[in-house]
Scaffold this active site. Structure first.
Site, PDB file in Angstrom:
ATOM      1  N   GLU A 128       6.965 -29.531   1.176  1.00 31.95           N
ATOM      2  CA  GLU A 128       5.738 -30.153   0.647  1.00 31.95           C
ATOM      3  C   GLU A 128       4.573 -29.786   1.538  1.00 31.95           C
ATOM      4  OE1 GLU A 128       3.851 -32.670   2.132  1.00 31.95           O
ATOM      5  OE2 GLU A 128       2.573 -33.222   0.456  1.00 31.95           O
ATOM      6  N   GLU A 129       4.817 -29.756   2.836  1.00 29.53           N
ATOM      7  CA  GLU A 129       3.729 -29.533   3.788  1.00 29.53           C
ATOM      8  C   GLU A 129       3.153 -28.116   3.686  1.00 29.53           C
ATOM      9  OE1 GLU A 129       2.447 -31.964   5.143  1.00 29.53           O
ATOM     10  OE2 GLU A 129       3.939 -33.465   5.700  1.00 29.53           O
ATOM     11  N   HIS A 155       0.656 -35.924  11.066  1.00 26.47           N
ATOM     12  CA  HIS A 155       0.902 -34.499  11.379  1.00 26.47           C
ATOM     13  C   HIS A 155       0.897 -34.223  12.871  1.00 26.47           C
ATOM     14  CE1 HIS A 155      -0.085 -32.816   7.087  1.00 26.47           C
ATOM     15  NE2 HIS A 155       0.914 -33.667   7.107  1.00 26.47           N
TER      16      HIS A 155
HETATM   17  N1  DTR Z   1      -0.531 -34.665   1.704  1.00 28.18           N
HETATM   18  C1  DTR Z   1       0.387 -35.668   2.225  1.00 28.18           C
HETATM   19  C2  DTR Z   1      -0.306 -36.878   2.797  1.00 28.18           C
HETATM   20  C3  DTR Z   1      -1.390 -37.405   1.929  1.00 28.18           C
HETATM   21  C4  DTR Z   1      -2.698 -37.303   2.159  1.00 28.18           C
HETATM   22  N2  DTR Z   1      -3.402 -37.926   1.164  1.00 28.18           N
HETATM   23  C5  DTR Z   1      -2.519 -38.415   0.278  1.00 28.18           C
HETATM   24  C6  DTR Z   1      -2.695 -39.139  -0.899  1.00 28.18           C
HETATM   25  C7  DTR Z   1      -1.557 -39.508  -1.622  1.00 28.18           C
HETATM   26  C8  DTR Z   1      -0.288 -39.177  -1.171  1.00 28.18           C
HETATM   27  C9  DTR Z   1      -0.107 -38.442   0.043  1.00 28.18           C
HETATM   28  C10 DTR Z   1      -1.229 -38.089   0.731  1.00 28.18           C
HETATM   29  C11 DTR Z   1       1.216 -35.060   3.339  1.00 28.18           C
HETATM   30  O1  DTR Z   1       0.627 -34.671   4.344  1.00 28.18           O
HETATM   31  O2  DTR Z   1       2.426 -35.035   3.176  1.00 28.18           O
HETATM   32 ZN    ZN Z   2       2.097 -34.354   5.646  1.00 24.41          ZN
HETATM   33 ZN    ZN Z   3       3.681 -36.376   3.232  1.00 24.87          ZN
END
Ligand code: DTR
Ligand code: ZN
Ligand code: ZN
Ligand code: CA
Length: 435
Positions: free
Chosen positions: A167-168, A283
């Site tokens: 996912e990252e 992170h």
């Molecule tokens: N992108 C996700 C963390 C994240 C940041 N904003 C949101 C809004 C809704 C769900 C997740 C997130 C990550 O770093 O995994």
């Molecule tokens: Zn993340």
């Molecule tokens: Zn996440």
């Protein structure tokens, strides 16, 4: 937005099911039994987080895509689900020159043409163990799946769980899953629930503002706890619900916040520290088991179970009778003009009852500021609240109004005015229930 939703259940069957503590009641014609979801043991969820922490520690400090820590994480989750009776599938893909893994777990039974899915990404960033991001979502989803097994739940719908890789790197695993699902299979998924970061140390309580039924289910859960929620606005495209949403599948989810800063108003209603990020270790290497707020993790894990139980049995918490409600948030200006939330009642013959149930949920930090009235379609005013309650927070109450002189069908309004400075809030929901 008016979303009058007439739902008709036989109260006796629904209440009997609830009284039996979660047995799936026999639904009589025109009614649906509700099933009470179990409490998800926080200790179990935290044990999964401790295990994921140990995996990261034993594998270079992370659980990132392409690293040994990720494969060890997937094997850990898979083993627990296999032991619990799930049919599991490891789906492999390649990203950035490394093999990635999605874990799909199907709970045997339910209507194969109505699949309710829930998922979380299991990978971390390379800089740390990723316990909040996203061990928290992965562990809560895992424990809910194990609770389904413990209960030997036999839901109407088919239950499927997913743990996503990479996912990252850009939602790689979930995109791969959705893109490789035949259209005929995609159309069977009635909803996808996403849980990514649900234990943030300085937590907020955010609900994805996507599918209204899924959103309302989570809002109902939190309203039952008297905890205000906010809609998750910046989430679009930022986690694994995005590929499902882009494929036209209804989505929803929960989020406790990442690197954004908690405002003073949010700290006022949720506690925690204003001016500080929801997760200062987002992170980072400090995203360890110490980077979790137990209350948020506990509440969100229980909310996941509530949603799974209620959305998979095709019911929501049973109202008694026919319900019309509007769940659109309406901001109440501080010491300002009155605002209204409207429901359009249709299909009810004759006059309203002498025991009209008026459900009001207003999030406010000083309810002594408020005057709240029910306005009938003909303009008649029924005062519900008149500046009482002092500094107490929130109005979350069902009033009984003798509306027998009012024609039932038409536009009913909840009028709210804040008549004193400083504190303010919003209408979270307005509901009318006809017997
Ligand atoms: N992108 C996700 C963390 C994240 C940041 N904003 C949101 C809004 C809704 C769900 C997740 C997130 C990550 O770093 O995994
Ligand atoms: Zn993340
Ligand atoms: Zn996440
Ligand atoms: Ca005020």
């Amino acid at each position: 937005m008016n979303i009058s939703v007439p739902r008709r259940v036989t109260a006796a069957a629904a209440l009997a099911a609830l009284a039996l503590g979660g047995l799936t009641g026999t639904a009589s014609a025109g009614s649906q039994a509700a099933v009470a979801a179990p409490d998800i043991p926080l200790a179990n969820v935290k044990q999964h987080l401790a295990d994921l922490q140990s995996i990261a520690t034993a594998n270079g400090g992370n659980r990132a895509h392409g690293r040994t820590g990720y494969k060890a994480s997937i094997d850990f989750v898979k083993a627990k689900l296999d032991a619990a009776g799930y049919t599991t599938t490891l789906q492999t893909f390649t990203s950035s020159g490394a093999t990635g893994y999605n874990l799909i777990a199907d709970w045997p039974g339910g209507d194969p043409n109505q699949v309710l899915m829930a998922g979380s990404h299991l990978d971390s960033v390379t800089s740390g163990p990723g316990i909040n991001d996203n061990g928290s979502g992965s562990a809560a989803t895992l424990e809910t799946a194990l609770a389904v097994s413990r209960a030997q739940l036999q839901p109407t719908k088919h239950l499927r769980f997913g743990w996503w890789g990479a996912e990252e790197l850009g939602l790689i695993g979930s995109k791969y899953y959705v893109n490789n699902l035949p259209a005929s299979e995609r159309s069977k998924i009635s909803g996808y629930l996403n849980f990514d970061m649900i234990g943030s140390p300085n937590p907020g309580y955010f609900v994805y503002d996507d599918d209204p039924t899924i959103e309302q289910t989570f809002k109902d859960y939190y309203a039952g706890l008297g905890i205000p929620t906010e809609i998750e606005t910046e989430g679009d495209g930022r986690s694994d619900h995005a590929p499902f949403k882009n494929a036209g599948i209804p989505v929803g989810g929960l989020f406790s916040g990442a690197d954004y800063t908690k405002t003073a108003a949010q700290a006022q209603k949720w506690g925690g520290t204003s001016g500080q990020a929801f997760d200062r270790c987002y992170h980072s290497s400090c995203d360890t088991t110490a980077n979790i707020n137990d209350t948020a993790l506990d509440r969100n894990a229980d909310a996941i179970a509530y949603a799974i139980w209620n959305l998979s049995t095709g019911t929501t918490t049973p109202p008694t009778g026919t319900v019309f409600e509007n769940t659109a948030d309406v901001s109440v200006p501080d010491n300002g003009a009155a605002v209204t939330s409207t429901v359009n009642v249709t299909g009810v013959t004759g006059n309203a009852p002498s025991t009209l149930k008026v459900g009001v949920n207003i999030v406010h930090t000083y309810i002594g500021d408020l005057v709240v009235d029910l306005i009938a379609p003909d303009g008649s005013v029924y005062n519900l609240h008149n500046r009482s309650g002092g500094s107490a927070d929130n109005i979350n109450q069902t009033y009984t109004v003798n509306a027998s002189s009012e024609v039932a069908n038409g536009a009913w309004k909840l009028r709210v005015q804040d008549k004193a400075s400083v504190d303010t809030g919003y209408v979270n929901s307005f509901k009318l229930t006809f017997p």
